[in-house]
Design a protein around this motif. Structure first.
Motif, PDB file in Angstrom:
ATOM      1  N   ALA A 254      10.402  -6.957 -10.367  1.00 51.22           N
ATOM      2  CA  ALA A 254      10.021  -6.660  -8.984  1.00 51.22           C
ATOM      3  C   ALA A 254       8.515  -6.801  -8.832  1.00 51.22           C
ATOM      4  N   GLY A 255       8.063  -6.768  -7.571  1.00 47.87           N
ATOM      5  CA  GLY A 255       6.636  -6.850  -7.242  1.00 47.87           C
ATOM      6  C   GLY A 255       6.355  -6.070  -5.983  1.00 47.87           C
ATOM      7  N   ILE A 256       5.863  -6.745  -4.933  1.00 53.52           N
ATOM      8  CA  ILE A 256       5.568  -6.066  -3.664  1.00 53.52           C
ATOM      9  C   ILE A 256       6.874  -5.532  -3.061  1.00 53.52           C
ATOM     10  N   GLY A 257       6.889  -4.253  -2.718  1.00 52.50           N
ATOM     11  CA  GLY A 257       8.100  -3.616  -2.228  1.00 52.50           C
ATOM     12  C   GLY A 257       9.052  -3.233  -3.336  1.00 52.50           C
ATOM     13  N   GLY A 258       8.656  -3.466  -4.590  1.00 54.26           N
ATOM     14  CA  GLY A 258       9.536  -3.238  -5.722  1.00 54.26           C
ATOM     15  C   GLY A 258       9.879  -1.795  -6.009  1.00 54.26           C
TER      16      GLY A 258
ATOM     17  N   GLN B 230      20.620 -10.761 -25.497  1.00 59.85           N
ATOM     18  CA  GLN B 230      21.864 -11.507 -25.695  1.00 59.85           C
ATOM     19  C   GLN B 230      22.458 -11.775 -24.316  1.00 59.85           C
ATOM     20  N   ALA B 231      22.541 -13.029 -23.935  1.00 55.71           N
ATOM     21  CA  ALA B 231      22.853 -13.391 -22.552  1.00 55.71           C
ATOM     22  C   ALA B 231      24.188 -12.830 -22.090  1.00 55.71           C
ATOM     23  N   ASP B 232      25.253 -12.969 -22.913  1.00 54.37           N
ATOM     24  CA  ASP B 232      26.576 -12.570 -22.442  1.00 54.37           C
ATOM     25  C   ASP B 232      26.741 -11.052 -22.347  1.00 54.37           C
ATOM     26  N   ARG B 233      25.768 -10.278 -22.805  1.00 53.63           N
ATOM     27  CA  ARG B 233      25.831  -8.826 -22.684  1.00 53.63           C
ATOM     28  C   ARG B 233      24.646  -8.277 -21.872  1.00 53.63           C
ATOM     29  N   SER B 234      23.977  -9.151 -21.117  1.00 53.12           N
ATOM     30  CA  SER B 234      22.782  -8.737 -20.390  1.00 53.12           C
ATOM     31  C   SER B 234      22.864  -9.202 -18.940  1.00 53.12           C
ATOM     32  N   ALA B 235      21.949  -8.648 -18.130  1.00 53.88           N
ATOM     33  CA  ALA B 235      21.884  -8.980 -16.711  1.00 53.88           C
ATOM     34  C   ALA B 235      20.435  -8.940 -16.264  1.00 53.88           C
ATOM     35  N   VAL B 236      20.106  -9.726 -15.241  1.00 56.63           N
ATOM     36  CA  VAL B 236      18.758  -9.778 -14.680  1.00 56.63           C
ATOM     37  C   VAL B 236      18.872  -9.670 -13.166  1.00 56.63           C
ATOM     38  N   LEU B 237      18.107  -8.743 -12.575  1.00 53.12           N
ATOM     39  CA  LEU B 237      18.023  -8.606 -11.122  1.00 53.12           C
ATOM     40  C   LEU B 237      16.600  -8.933 -10.702  1.00 53.12           C
ATOM     41  N   MET B 238      16.440  -9.889  -9.786  1.00 57.17           N
ATOM     42  CA  MET B 238      15.131 -10.212  -9.234  1.00 57.17           C
ATOM     43  C   MET B 238      15.043  -9.549  -7.865  1.00 57.17           C
ATOM     44  N   LEU B 239      14.174  -8.538  -7.764  1.00 54.22           N
ATOM     45  CA  LEU B 239      14.064  -7.728  -6.558  1.00 54.22           C
ATOM     46  C   LEU B 239      12.852  -8.164  -5.745  1.00 54.22           C
TER      47      LEU B 239
ATOM     48  N   HIS C 145       0.834  -1.206   0.000  1.00 56.28           N
ATOM     49  CA  HIS C 145       0.000   0.000   0.000  1.00 56.28           C
ATOM     50  C   HIS C 145       0.872   1.261   0.000  1.00 56.28           C
ATOM     51  N   LEU C 146       2.007   1.226   0.685  1.00 55.01           N
ATOM     52  CA  LEU C 146       2.907   2.381   0.672  1.00 55.01           C
ATOM     53  C   LEU C 146       3.445   2.640  -0.735  1.00 55.01           C
ATOM     54  N   ASP C 147       3.786   1.576  -1.444  1.00 56.49           N
ATOM     55  CA  ASP C 147       4.267   1.744  -2.818  1.00 56.49           C
ATOM     56  C   ASP C 147       3.182   2.344  -3.707  1.00 56.49           C
ATOM     57  N   GLU C 148       1.941   1.841  -3.562  1.00 57.25           N
ATOM     58  CA  GLU C 148       0.850   2.368  -4.365  1.00 57.25           C
ATOM     59  C   GLU C 148       0.603   3.843  -4.048  1.00 57.25           C
ATOM     60  N   ALA C 149       0.644   4.194  -2.758  1.00 59.76           N
ATOM     61  CA  ALA C 149       0.420   5.584  -2.374  1.00 59.76           C
ATOM     62  C   ALA C 149       1.509   6.487  -2.934  1.00 59.76           C
ATOM     63  N   GLN C 150       2.763   6.012  -2.929  1.00 61.24           N
ATOM     64  CA  GLN C 150       3.854   6.828  -3.442  1.00 61.24           C
ATOM     65  C   GLN C 150       3.713   7.063  -4.937  1.00 61.24           C
ATOM     66  N   VAL C 151       3.251   6.043  -5.662  1.00 59.67           N
ATOM     67  CA  VAL C 151       3.080   6.197  -7.107  1.00 59.67           C
ATOM     68  C   VAL C 151       1.897   7.106  -7.422  1.00 59.67           C
ATOM     69  N   GLN C 152       0.789   6.966  -6.669  1.00 58.27           N
ATOM     70  CA  GLN C 152      -0.405   7.749  -6.952  1.00 58.27           C
ATOM     71  C   GLN C 152      -0.305   9.181  -6.432  1.00 58.27           C
ATOM     72  N   ALA C 153       0.714   9.485  -5.633  1.00 63.35           N
ATOM     73  CA  ALA C 153       0.838  10.832  -5.062  1.00 63.35           C
ATOM     74  C   ALA C 153       0.989  11.899  -6.130  1.00 63.35           C
ATOM     75  N   TYR C 154       1.486  11.535  -7.312  1.00 65.11           N
ATOM     76  CA  TYR C 154       1.671  12.534  -8.357  1.00 65.11           C
ATOM     77  C   TYR C 154       0.352  13.018  -8.933  1.00 65.11           C
ATOM     78  N   ASP C 155      -0.756  12.282  -8.722  1.00 67.64           N
ATOM     79  CA  ASP C 155      -2.066  12.728  -9.193  1.00 67.64           C
ATOM     80  C   ASP C 155      -2.745  13.691  -8.245  1.00 67.64           C
ATOM     81  N   LEU C 156      -2.201  13.866  -7.038  1.00 69.41           N
ATOM     82  CA  LEU C 156      -2.817  14.745  -6.056  1.00 69.41           C
ATOM     83  C   LEU C 156      -2.470  16.199  -6.365  1.00 69.41           C
ATOM     84  N   PRO C 157      -3.429  17.131  -6.149  1.00 67.79           N
ATOM     85  CA  PRO C 157      -3.118  18.552  -6.369  1.00 67.79           C
ATOM     86  C   PRO C 157      -2.113  19.062  -5.352  1.00 67.79           C
TER      87      PRO C 157
END
Length: 445
Positions: A282-286, A375-384, A152-164
């Protein structure tokens, strides 16, 4: 607040035995209600409820009494009855200030007035009129059910930009130019403290030597206001400089170079370099984890960065604004047909995929397996935090092809299930700051 026995409305309390029933009984008594019937709905007969002659029926709702309420429906729908419903779970844990507030609202309903303010504030003109109702607020969407607080904190932080917001400071016109340099408050203060540079005036050039003039030659001087006789150069007074000698033949080394066939580098050789990128899952807490990773990347980061973070409601434009404040890298919303540029961050909305093109990678309007296009040898993946556990197997397969894979663990990781499996498999793991530093070193190699 308490009413007399003559004026108090008779109330029937329908609730199963337990903490919720005890709390509701205390609230009715404190609100001035007169309880004429207290019974478990599962054991109550319609005739018993009718004979008690209540004017108000307070029902503690829970799944165990749903069938009983249907059985009593004919009596509860009587027009003379006022029905009040309260969720049993909420009533059982209500206490302190919240309990007192609910009692005031209950008393207002039982006694037929609109005063719901604490004692001593009944006549405050400045107090706004409110019509609060007891009970739980509307249940959120299915994606929020049983979600942790950080979701809910993540959602509130994202939606805060719509507030006047109040616009106190107006940005100067120069700062709104596309290429204008925006200085921080500390830089402005530091610049104001430095003395203004003194403009250095170059010394006057020495006068040019004047050629000897024949005294007999008289030159007529035109008035200052007459420009007809002015010229930039007296063509008759100067001789043309001799042209520089041209070599008859170039040196042998230069001649061999000029005679050789020159061509541009074959573009296909460098095409593979355009298929490398960094994928953040990422997902919850992402949002917080992604922000911390992007904040740790250097300004000269050499790979495109893709952020795959599912948001309830699809407020990805706000997520772009939030991440743009955390990183020196450009942040934008991925658009179908758009090519990927090194050192730029792309927020991936729903139904956006990735495909190979002549000039490298580009986004497409159909969701697909992003790992297949990288391309695998020039890429990276982070699972948050909150990354989908179902992605662990494909990511480990991607690591087997040469991709650099890591996961977020430790404090601040609200859902480390996927990242923990990566750590067990021998992949790098740590907090977002550590992952950003390792990623910068890997992509600089």
């Amino acid at each position: 607040m308490h009413a007399t026995d003559d004026t108090a409305k008779p109330v029937a309390l329908l609730a199963r035995a337990g903490a919720a029933r005890d709390r509701l009984r205390e609230a009715l008594i404190a609100a001035g209600g007169r309880i004429v019937l207290e019974e478990d709905p599962n054991q109550l007969e319609p005739a018993t409820l009718t004979s008690a002659a209540p004017q108000v029926v307070l029902v503690a709702l829970e799944p165990a009494v749903e069938d009983a309420l249907e059985r009593l429906e004919s009596v509860l729908e009587t027009p003379e009855l006022s029905l009040l419903f309260e969720e049993a779970e909420l009533a059982a844990r209500r206490e302190g200030w919240e309990a007192q507030r609910w009692i005031r609202h209950l008393a207002a309903k039982l006694q037929g007035h609109g005063n719901v303010l604490p004692p001593g504030l009944e006549h405050e003109d400045a107090e706004p009129a409110i019509t609060l109702e007891p009970g739980l607020p509307p249940r959120p969407a299915d994606g929020h059910v049983d979600a942790p607080l950080q979701f809910h904190l993540d959602e509130a932080q994202v939606q805060a930009y719509d507030l006047p917001a109040d616009e106190i400071y107006e940005v100067p016109a120069s700062a709104r130019e596309p290429h204008a340099q925006v200085l921080s408050f500390e830089e402005l203060i530091a610049g104001a403290a430095q003395p203004s540079p003194v403009e250095t005036v170059p010394p006057p050039l020495p006068p040019e030597p004047v050629a000897s003039v024949d005294p007999a030659a008289k030159v007529a001087v035109a008035p200052i206001g007459d420009f007809s006789s002015w010229s930039l150069l007296d063509e008759d007074g100067y001789e043309t400089a001799p042209a520089a000698p041209v070599a008859a033949e170039p040196p042998p080394a230069l001649a061999s170079l000029l005679n050789s066939e020159l061509s541009l580098v074959d573009l296909d050789e460098g095409a593979a370099e355009g298929n490398g990128a960094v994928l953040l899952i990422a997902g919850i807490g992402g949002p917080d984890a992604v922000r911390r990773v992007l904040a740790g990347l250097p300004e000269d980061f050499s790979r495109p960065v893709l952020v795959q973070l599912r948001l309830d409601g699809g407020r990805y434009a706000n997520l772009v604004k939030q991440m743009a404040r955390a990183t020196p890298l450009p942040v934008s919303l991925a658009d179908p047909g758009q090519g990927l540029n090194p050192g730029e961050v792309y927020i991936l909305p729903d139904l956006i995929g990735l495909e190979s093109a002549a000039g490298g990678l580009r986004f497409c309007a159909e969701a697909n397996d992003l790992l297949q296009a990288l391309q695998a040898d020039r890429s990276a993946v982070l699972m948050l935090s909150g990354a989908d556990v179902a992605m662990v197997a494909p990511v480990l397969e991607f690591a087997g092809k040469g991709g650099w894979v890591a996961g977020q663990i430790g404090e601040g990781c609200y859902d480390p299930a996927a990242a923990s499996q990566l750590a067990v498999a021998g992949m790098s793991a740590g907090d977002p700051e550590y992952l950003a530093a390792e990623l910068a070193v890997h992509c600089a190699a």
